[in-house]
Design a protein around this motif. Sequence first.
Motif, PDB file in Angstrom:
ATOM      1  N   PRO A   1      -5.997  -8.318   2.881  1.00 34.19           N
ATOM      2  CA  PRO A   1      -4.822  -8.011   3.716  1.00 34.19           C
ATOM      3  C   PRO A   1      -3.660  -7.493   2.860  1.00 34.19           C
ATOM      4  O   PRO A   1      -3.450  -7.948   1.737  1.00 34.19           O
ATOM      5  CB  PRO A   1      -4.481  -9.361   4.355  1.00 34.19           C
ATOM      6  N   VAL A   2      -2.922  -6.547   3.420  1.00 28.51           N
ATOM      7  CA  VAL A   2      -1.758  -5.969   2.743  1.00 28.51           C
ATOM      8  C   VAL A   2      -0.512  -6.317   3.543  1.00 28.51           C
ATOM      9  O   VAL A   2      -0.483  -6.162   4.763  1.00 28.51           O
ATOM     10  CB  VAL A   2      -1.898  -4.442   2.609  1.00 28.51           C
ATOM     11  N   GLU A   3       0.533  -6.771   2.843  1.00 23.38           N
ATOM     12  CA  GLU A   3       1.740  -7.213   3.550  1.00 23.38           C
ATOM     13  C   GLU A   3       2.662  -6.054   3.933  1.00 23.38           C
ATOM     14  O   GLU A   3       3.264  -6.059   4.997  1.00 23.38           O
ATOM     15  CB  GLU A   3       2.513  -8.212   2.685  1.00 23.38           C
ATOM     16  N   GLN A   4       2.799  -5.070   3.032  1.00 20.97           N
ATOM     17  CA  GLN A   4       3.739  -3.978   3.293  1.00 20.97           C
ATOM     18  C   GLN A   4       3.105  -2.646   2.926  1.00 20.97           C
ATOM     19  O   GLN A   4       2.251  -2.580   2.035  1.00 20.97           O
ATOM     20  CB  GLN A   4       5.037  -4.174   2.490  1.00 20.97           C
ATOM     21  N   ALA A   5       3.560  -1.587   3.608  1.00 15.84           N
ATOM     22  CA  ALA A   5       3.050  -0.248   3.308  1.00 15.84           C
ATOM     23  C   ALA A   5       4.198   0.752   3.353  1.00 15.84           C
ATOM     24  O   ALA A   5       5.137   0.608   4.137  1.00 15.84           O
ATOM     25  CB  ALA A   5       1.975   0.159   4.311  1.00 15.84           C
ATOM     26  N   TYR A   6       4.096   1.762   2.484  1.00 12.72           N
ATOM     27  CA  TYR A   6       5.047   2.880   2.495  1.00 12.72           C
ATOM     28  C   TYR A   6       4.231   4.142   2.702  1.00 12.72           C
ATOM     29  O   TYR A   6       3.387   4.498   1.873  1.00 12.72           O
ATOM     30  CB  TYR A   6       5.815   2.930   1.177  1.00 12.72           C
ATOM     31  N   ILE A   7       4.464   4.819   3.843  1.00 13.11           N
ATOM     32  CA  ILE A   7       3.695   6.003   4.200  1.00 13.11           C
ATOM     33  C   ILE A   7       4.418   7.239   3.669  1.00 13.11           C
ATOM     34  O   ILE A   7       5.548   7.538   4.074  1.00 13.11           O
ATOM     35  CB  ILE A   7       3.499   6.093   5.721  1.00 13.11           C
TER      36      ILE A   7
ATOM     37  N   ALA B   1       4.915  10.520  -6.080  1.00  9.31           N
ATOM     38  CA  ALA B   1       4.517   9.746  -7.262  1.00  9.31           C
ATOM     39  C   ALA B   1       5.571   8.715  -7.645  1.00  9.31           C
ATOM     40  O   ALA B   1       5.303   7.812  -8.451  1.00  9.31           O
ATOM     41  CB  ALA B   1       4.259  10.688  -8.441  1.00  9.31           C
ATOM     42  N   ARG B   2       6.764   8.852  -7.106  1.00 12.36           N
ATOM     43  CA  ARG B   2       7.869   7.998  -7.551  1.00 12.36           C
ATOM     44  C   ARG B   2       7.701   6.516  -7.217  1.00 12.36           C
ATOM     45  O   ARG B   2       7.962   5.669  -8.079  1.00 12.36           O
ATOM     46  CB  ARG B   2       9.182   8.518  -6.953  1.00 12.36           C
ATOM     47  N   PRO B   3       7.325   6.121  -5.983  1.00 16.25           N
ATOM     48  CA  PRO B   3       7.259   4.684  -5.699  1.00 16.25           C
ATOM     49  C   PRO B   3       6.349   3.928  -6.667  1.00 16.25           C
ATOM     50  O   PRO B   3       6.725   2.848  -7.149  1.00 16.25           O
ATOM     51  CB  PRO B   3       6.724   4.630  -4.262  1.00 16.25           C
ATOM     52  N   LEU B   4       5.188   4.477  -6.964  1.00 15.30           N
ATOM     53  CA  LEU B   4       4.281   3.814  -7.894  1.00 15.30           C
ATOM     54  C   LEU B   4       4.907   3.725  -9.284  1.00 15.30           C
ATOM     55  O   LEU B   4       4.849   2.678  -9.947  1.00 15.30           O
ATOM     56  CB  LEU B   4       2.947   4.565  -7.952  1.00 15.30           C
ATOM     57  N   LYS B   5       5.520   4.805  -9.722  1.00 16.32           N
ATOM     58  CA  LYS B   5       6.170   4.814 -11.033  1.00 16.32           C
ATOM     59  C   LYS B   5       7.276   3.763 -11.103  1.00 16.32           C
ATOM     60  O   LYS B   5       7.375   3.004 -12.076  1.00 16.32           O
ATOM     61  CB  LYS B   5       6.744   6.199 -11.318  1.00 16.32           C
ATOM     62  N   PHE B   6       8.113   3.712 -10.076  1.00 19.02           N
ATOM     63  CA  PHE B   6       9.262   2.803 -10.098  1.00 19.02           C
ATOM     64  C   PHE B   6       8.819   1.342 -10.016  1.00 19.02           C
ATOM     65  O   PHE B   6       9.395   0.469 -10.682  1.00 19.02           O
ATOM     66  CB  PHE B   6      10.218   3.121  -8.943  1.00 19.02           C
ATOM     67  N   LEU B   7       7.815   1.066  -9.192  1.00 18.41           N
ATOM     68  CA  LEU B   7       7.320  -0.307  -9.089  1.00 18.41           C
ATOM     69  C   LEU B   7       6.794  -0.801 -10.430  1.00 18.41           C
ATOM     70  O   LEU B   7       7.066  -1.935 -10.856  1.00 18.41           O
ATOM     71  CB  LEU B   7       6.219  -0.388  -8.024  1.00 18.41           C
ATOM     72  N   SER B   8       6.066   0.061 -11.097  1.00 18.58           N
ATOM     73  CA  SER B   8       5.525  -0.309 -12.409  1.00 18.58           C
ATOM     74  C   SER B   8       6.635  -0.435 -13.448  1.00 18.58           C
ATOM     75  O   SER B   8       6.665  -1.383 -14.243  1.00 18.58           O
ATOM     76  CB  SER B   8       4.497   0.736 -12.865  1.00 18.58           C
ATOM     77  N   LYS B   9       7.566   0.492 -13.425  1.00 16.34           N
ATOM     78  CA  LYS B   9       8.636   0.535 -14.421  1.00 16.34           C
ATOM     79  C   LYS B   9       9.541  -0.687 -14.338  1.00 16.34           C
ATOM     80  O   LYS B   9      10.000  -1.212 -15.368  1.00 16.34           O
ATOM     81  CB  LYS B   9       9.458   1.810 -14.231  1.00 16.34           C
ATOM     82  N   HIS B  10       9.811  -1.162 -13.128  1.00 19.69           N
ATOM     83  CA  HIS B  10      10.784  -2.240 -12.955  1.00 19.69           C
ATOM     84  C   HIS B  10      10.141  -3.616 -12.797  1.00 19.69           C
ATOM     85  O   HIS B  10      10.823  -4.585 -12.434  1.00 19.69           O
ATOM     86  CB  HIS B  10      11.701  -1.925 -11.778  1.00 19.69           C
ATOM     87  N   GLY B  11       8.854  -3.706 -13.078  1.00 17.72           N
ATOM     88  CA  GLY B  11       8.223  -5.015 -13.223  1.00 17.72           C
ATOM     89  C   GLY B  11       7.801  -5.710 -11.956  1.00 17.72           C
ATOM     90  O   GLY B  11       7.739  -6.949 -11.925  1.00 17.72           O
TER      91      GLY B  11
ATOM     92  N   ALA C   1       0.857  -1.186   0.000  1.00 19.35           N
ATOM     93  CA  ALA C   1       0.000   0.000   0.000  1.00 19.35           C
ATOM     94  C   ALA C   1       0.893   1.236   0.000  1.00 19.35           C
ATOM     95  O   ALA C   1       1.825   1.333   0.803  1.00 19.35           O
ATOM     96  CB  ALA C   1      -0.898   0.000   1.232  1.00 19.35           C
ATOM     97  N   LEU C   2       0.608   2.171  -0.911  1.00 19.46           N
ATOM     98  CA  LEU C   2       1.350   3.430  -0.993  1.00 19.46           C
ATOM     99  C   LEU C   2       0.461   4.530  -0.434  1.00 19.46           C
ATOM    100  O   LEU C   2      -0.417   5.054  -1.126  1.00 19.46           O
ATOM    101  CB  LEU C   2       1.752   3.713  -2.441  1.00 19.46           C
TER     102      LEU C   2
ATOM    103  N   GLN D   1       5.580  -7.593  -9.604  1.00 19.75           N
ATOM    104  CA  GLN D   1       4.435  -8.426  -9.947  1.00 19.75           C
ATOM    105  C   GLN D   1       3.372  -8.516  -8.856  1.00 19.75           C
ATOM    106  O   GLN D   1       2.314  -9.111  -9.062  1.00 19.75           O
ATOM    107  CB  GLN D   1       4.924  -9.853 -10.271  1.00 19.75           C
ATOM    108  N   GLY D   2       3.641  -7.919  -7.698  1.00 23.46           N
ATOM    109  CA  GLY D   2       2.648  -7.964  -6.632  1.00 23.46           C
ATOM    110  C   GLY D   2       1.553  -6.938  -6.830  1.00 23.46           C
ATOM    111  O   GLY D   2       1.539  -6.167  -7.798  1.00 23.46           O
ATOM    112  N   LYS D   3       0.616  -6.915  -5.915  1.00 20.96           N
ATOM    113  CA  LYS D   3      -0.498  -5.974  -5.966  1.00 20.96           C
ATOM    114  C   LYS D   3      -0.083  -4.623  -5.378  1.00 20.96           C
ATOM    115  O   LYS D   3       0.558  -4.561  -4.330  1.00 20.96           O
ATOM    116  CB  LYS D   3      -1.692  -6.516  -5.177  1.00 20.96           C
ATOM    117  N   ILE D   4      -0.463  -3.535  -6.044  1.00 20.98           N
ATOM    118  CA  ILE D   4      -0.176  -2.177  -5.583  1.00 20.98           C
ATOM    119  C   ILE D   4      -1.489  -1.486  -5.254  1.00 20.98           C
ATOM    120  O   ILE D   4      -2.407  -1.453  -6.090  1.00 20.98           O
ATOM    121  CB  ILE D   4       0.583  -1.376  -6.656  1.00 20.98           C
ATOM    122  N   TYR D   5      -1.577  -0.952  -4.043  1.00 23.10           N
ATOM    123  CA  TYR D   5      -2.796  -0.288  -3.598  1.00 23.10           C
ATOM    124  C   TYR D   5      -2.487   1.167  -3.229  1.00 23.10           C
ATOM    125  O   TYR D   5      -1.981   1.440  -2.130  1.00 23.10           O
ATOM    126  CB  TYR D   5      -3.398  -1.000  -2.388  1.00 23.10           C
ATOM    127  N   PRO D   6      -2.743   2.118  -4.120  1.00 18.53           N
ATOM    128  CA  PRO D   6      -2.587   3.531  -3.746  1.00 18.53           C
ATOM    129  C   PRO D   6      -3.618   3.902  -2.685  1.00 18.53           C
ATOM    130  O   PRO D   6      -4.772   3.460  -2.738  1.00 18.53           O
ATOM    131  CB  PRO D   6      -2.849   4.278  -5.056  1.00 18.53           C
TER     132      PRO D   6
END
Length: 707
Positions: free
Chosen positions: A78-84, A38-48, A25-26, A50-55
Motif C-alpha cells: 500500500p502507498v500512502e501518498q502519490a504525486y501525479i 525529475a525534481r520531486p525524486l531529486k528533492f526527496l533524496s537530497k533533503h533526507g 508514489a511519483l 526517510q520514507g519509501k519512494i516508488y517511481p
Amino acid sequence: MTETTVGKAGNTDLLSTLLNPRSVALIGASGTKGRVTARPLKFLSKHGYQGKIYPVNPTQDEIDGLKSFPSVADIPVPVEQAYILLDRDRAVSAFADCIDAGVKVVSILANGFAETGQEGKELQEKLQRMADGEGVLLIGPNSMGIVSPQNGFVCTTNAAFDADHILAGRIAVLSQSGSLIGALMSRAAHVGIGFSALVSLGNEACSDVGSVGSLLLDHTETDAFILVLETIRNQEKLIKFASVAHKMGKPVIVYTVSNSDAGADLSVSHTGALAGAPAAMDAFLRACGFYKVDVFEAMIEAPSAVLMARRSLGQRPKSATVLSTTGGGGAMVVDQLSMRNVLVEGCSGEVKEQLAAHQITLGNGKLIDVTLAGARPDVMKAVVSDLVGRPETGLLIAAVGSSAQFNPDLAVQPVVEAVASADQDSAPVFAFAVPHAPDALAAFQSGGIPSFRTVESLASTVAAIFNTPRVPELKTSINDAPLPKIKEISGSGQMDEIRSAEIFEKLGINGCPRVVLYPDEDIPEQLPFEFPVVAKSVSSELTHKSELGAVRLNIENHQQLRDTIHAMLAELKEAAPTILIDQVLVQPMKNGLAEVILGMKRDPAAGPIVMLGTGGVLAEIYSDVSVRLAPVSINTAHEMIREVKGLAQLRGYRNAPVGDIEALAHAITAMSSLALFKSVQEAEINPLLVHSKGNGVTMLDALIRSE
C-alpha cells in the motif's frame, strides 16, 4: 468538494499522511536531469526523506537506482501518498488508479482544468465526482506539491527547493499559487525563518484552503498560518477554519495576489464599481479575523509580530509611537503608517520634559527623534523603558539609523535590554533598521523584538494588526444582525426606482413624497408638495439616470415642469431609443447635511457585502467607502460610518451640525438585511440624504436587481 473527516480540528491520521507519509508514489517520474518531472525524486533524496519512494513510469525499469513500476496498481505494498506528474488526460486516469489502490493523499501537477474553459471545467468536475465519498484528499490540480521541512518530505516541482538546506519553522503556508511557495521559502531563509509546511493548492478541486487549513490546525509544529489567495472558492470551510484558528490562538496572515472580477460586468450600480472584488475580498478576510498584508515581504515578517501583538497589546490603544535615532528614517515610518490609516501618537508633555533632561528637544511633530542622544546606550534604554511602561503607548516602533549596521551596541542592544527588563504587560516593541543591517535585525529577533527589513513591510504588518478585529466579526456582527421586516421579495431582473423604493420603505428607510405620472398624462394642478421639484424618467432599464439626462432638478413651477418633462422624454428617446419609459416620477427637492451611497451586492467569491460611502454623482470619483460582509449589526454599522472620512462632518467636526447617525446606522442594517434574500443580487440607494440629529434620513434614488 469532498468533505474531510475531522476530529477536534483535523484528522490526525490524514494529517500524518499529508505531511509525513511513510511512502509516496511519483507517477510520471523521470530520470532525465533538468526535467520538471525529475525534481520531486531529486528533492526527496537530497533533503533526507526517510520514507519509501516508488517511481511510476511504464517506459523505464529503474529511475535513479529505484525500481520503476508500470502503474500504481503494480506496487506490491500500500502507498500512502502519490504525486501525479502526467499531462491532463493521463492524470485523470492515474487518479482513478490511485483511488483503486487505496492511496489517501493525491496531488496533481497538471494544468488545463477549470482555469482553461468549459472542457477543462468538466474534467475537473469529473475529478471531484471520482473523489467524492472515497476518503481521498486530492490536492490540485495545478499543484506544485507538498513540502514538510521537518522530515525532508520535499515533494514538489518548484525549482527553489533545490536549495542545499531548507529551514524548518513553525509557520504553515497554504498557497493557491504554486510558484510562491518557493519564493517564500527562499526569501525567508535569508532572515533565518523557516516553515512547518508548504502546500500548493492549485485549483482546489476537492480540497480548498479552508479544509486543508482545518486539517493543519492539529499540527503541533504549527503556530501560525500564511495564506496566499487568488480567490475564495469555499466560504463556509474558510469561515470554519478561521473560527477554530482564532479559538486556538493560531493567527492567519493573508496576502492576495489577484482578485476575480467575475460578475463585474453584471453590476448595474455604483456599488459594483466602489465595492469590487478586492474590497469584497478584504471585507471577507476582515470578518474572518485574518491579518491582511499588502506587501509580499510582510508575509515573512508578520507572523512573529502578530503573535507578539496578540499577547501584548491587550486593551492598549490602537496607535503607534515611533522612536527614531534618525529623523529621515523615522519620518519614513510615520509616513508609511499614516498612508495605511494607522494612528501615530507623539508623546506627552511629561515625556518631553524627561527627554529634555537628556538634552533631547522635540518639536511639535509626532516623531520622537532622539538623534545623537540615541547613540548613548543609557539614554536609549531609559527612553524605551519609560515609553513601554506608559499606558498611553499602544505599540512602540524603534527605527534605528546607521548605528544599527556598524555600532549595534549603541542603539540596538539598549532596546533589547529595555524590553528584557520590562514588565509583562508593557507595550510591545517592533524594530526597523534603516540601513542594511542583518546582524542588528537578528539581534532584535533574538531579543523577542519583531524586526523588519523594509519600512513598507513594517507598516503593512502594523496596519494589519490594528485593522483586524480582536474578535472575528463573523460571530460578533453577522449573527447579531436584525432580521428583515419583510418576508419575501417577488419579481426578477432589475426593478425600476418606484418598485425598489417601495421595498426599501418596507424595510424602514424613509423615501421622498412622490407623484407618479404616465408619459402622456397631464400634471395635476395641485401637487402634494411645494416647488421646486425634481422630475425623473422611470424604467427598469434605466440605471445611471444622470448620464442620460433622465433626471431634471430645481423645477420652479407647473409650466416649467410640463416643459421639462416633454424635453426630457424627447431627448431620452433620441439618446436611448430602445429604452421604454414607463412612468415619470415627480418629487420635492430635498437637502440634508450629507449625501451617502448605500449598497449591497453579492460577490461571487466573498458572498454578500454591504457598502457605505460618500454619495451623489461623484461617488465613484471619491471612492471613500467602508465595506463589510452582510448582514451587519448596529454596532458594525456605526463602525462603517466612522471609517468613511467624508462623513466626519456628521459627528460635528469643526462645529458642523451633528447628523442623524443613528438613523443612518439603521438604514445600513436595513440595506444589509437584503443579503438574506438569495434572489437579490445587488441593491443601492444613491443618494441617501442624512439630516440633522433626530430628523432621520431620506432616500432619493433606489435600485434593486434580483434573479
